[in-house]
Motif scaffolding. Structure first.
Motif, PDB file in Angstrom:
ATOM      1  N   UNK A  72       0.524  -0.967  -0.198  1.00  0.00           N
ATOM      2  CA  UNK A  72      -0.122  -0.246   0.171  1.00  0.00           C
ATOM      3  C   UNK A  72       1.256   1.292  -0.229  1.00  0.00           C
ATOM      4  N   UNK A  73       0.714   2.001  -1.153  1.00  0.00           N
ATOM      5  CA  UNK A  73       1.144   3.425  -0.830  1.00  0.00           C
ATOM      6  C   UNK A  73       0.466   4.839  -0.974  1.00  0.00           C
ATOM      7  N   UNK A  74       0.935   5.901   0.325  1.00  0.00           N
ATOM      8  CA  UNK A  74       0.131   6.825   0.273  1.00  0.00           C
ATOM      9  C   UNK A  74       1.372   7.785   0.162  1.00  0.00           C
ATOM     10  N   UNK A  75       1.228   9.215  -0.188  1.00  0.00           N
ATOM     11  CA  UNK A  75       1.499  10.291  -0.341  1.00  0.00           C
ATOM     12  C   UNK A  75       2.046  10.519   0.675  1.00  0.00           C
ATOM     13  N   UNK A  76       3.244  11.272   0.701  1.00  0.00           N
ATOM     14  CA  UNK A  76       3.814  11.873   2.240  1.00  0.00           C
ATOM     15  C   UNK A  76       3.638  13.618   2.192  1.00  0.00           C
ATOM     16  N   UNK A  77       3.961  14.035   3.294  1.00  0.00           N
ATOM     17  CA  UNK A  77       3.807  15.609   3.087  1.00  0.00           C
ATOM     18  C   UNK A  77       5.167  16.239   2.569  1.00  0.00           C
ATOM     19  N   UNK A  78       6.022  15.451   3.419  1.00  0.00           N
ATOM     20  CA  UNK A  78       6.812  15.506   2.162  1.00  0.00           C
ATOM     21  C   UNK A  78       7.600  15.256   0.573  1.00  0.00           C
ATOM     22  N   UNK A  79       6.713  14.351  -0.312  1.00  0.00           N
ATOM     23  CA  UNK A  79       6.535  14.460  -1.291  1.00  0.00           C
ATOM     24  C   UNK A  79       6.607  12.888  -1.360  1.00  0.00           C
ATOM     25  N   UNK A  80       7.629  12.734  -0.837  1.00  0.00           N
ATOM     26  CA  UNK A  80       7.845  10.723  -0.461  1.00  0.00           C
ATOM     27  C   UNK A  80       6.573  10.112  -0.706  1.00  0.00           C
ATOM     28  N   UNK A  81       6.892   8.670  -0.290  1.00  0.00           N
ATOM     29  CA  UNK A  81       5.732   7.798  -0.347  1.00  0.00           C
ATOM     30  C   UNK A  81       5.932   7.258   0.845  1.00  0.00           C
ATOM     31  N   UNK A  82       4.549   6.561   1.770  1.00  0.00           N
ATOM     32  CA  UNK A  82       4.977   5.916   2.488  1.00  0.00           C
ATOM     33  C   UNK A  82       3.980   4.476   1.986  1.00  0.00           C
ATOM     34  N   UNK A  83       5.314   3.386   2.827  1.00  0.00           N
ATOM     35  CA  UNK A  83       4.799   1.572   1.709  1.00  0.00           C
ATOM     36  C   UNK A  83       4.958   1.175   3.205  1.00  0.00           C
ATOM     37  N   UNK A  84       3.570   0.946   3.037  1.00  0.00           N
ATOM     38  CA  UNK A  84       3.453  -0.683   3.646  1.00  0.00           C
ATOM     39  C   UNK A  84       3.625  -1.881   3.244  1.00  0.00           C
TER      40      UNK A  84
END
Length: 193
Positions: A72-84
């Protein structure tokens, strides 16, 4: 007086412990793309975000034996991607997950990212094939040909599409005969993504 055989034994134990660790760091620390393989251009992160099912993968210790694997990929506040990344371990009868973060290596329209699940060490995440119409499937390579994943928005993939994607990966030199088809069958409530 020091016992020379004891110190040799201690050195052997240290070497056995350190060598695999250093090897893992070398592999994880590589954010490159396999030689001769190109990544997707015109990549749209907002369409790629969300949950993907792992349809097939090359075997590695960090996923060995897992079923019902999702990413699962979600946008991070810093423009990166959170990955689970998550999967069900039938031997331990539990759902396991790993949280990471990813960032583009080049510009965001190029499907080449670096991903980390621990500390400052990053590995390559290279989108090498993608359903450009619906973002319904993706083929991802690591930094070399020993890392390959086929992902989809649904747990099942049309057999003809799977054959086409594996044929394309084979033509690029990936060992597709070693791919593991991931089982997506509910075993209990914790196994359901």
């Amino acid at each position: 007086m020091p016992n020379p055989s004891a110190s040799r034994g201690t050195r052997r134990l240290l070497i056995r412990a350190i060598v695999p660790f250093l090897t893992a760091l070398a592999l994880v620390g590589c954010t490159g793309t396999p030689e001769g393989v190109t990544v997707v251009r015109g990549f749209e992160l907002d369409r790629y975000l969300g949950t993907w099912y792992e349809v097939a993968r090359l075997d590695h210790p960090f996923e060995r034996g897992l079923t019902n694997v999702t990413a699962t990929y979600r946008l991070r506040a810093d423009g990166g991607v959170d990955v689970v990344n998550a999967g069900f371990d039938p031997e331990e009868n539990e759902r396991k997950s790993a949280d990471g973060r990813a960032y583009f290596v080049d510009e965001p329209s190029i499907g080449r990212l670096k991903v980390s699940f621990f500390g400052p060490f990053y590995g390559g995440y290279n989108v090498i094939a993608l359903d450009r119409d619906d973002y319904a499937w993706s083929v991802v390579a690591g930094p070399n040909r020993s890392y390959l994943w086929i992902l989809a928005r649904a747990p099942d993939m049309d057999p003809a599409l799977y054959e086409r994607l594996t044929a394309e990966a084979r033509a690029l030199g990936f060992p597709v005969d070693d791919l593991i088809r991931v089982v997506h069958a509910p075993r209990d409530a914790s196994a359901t993504p």
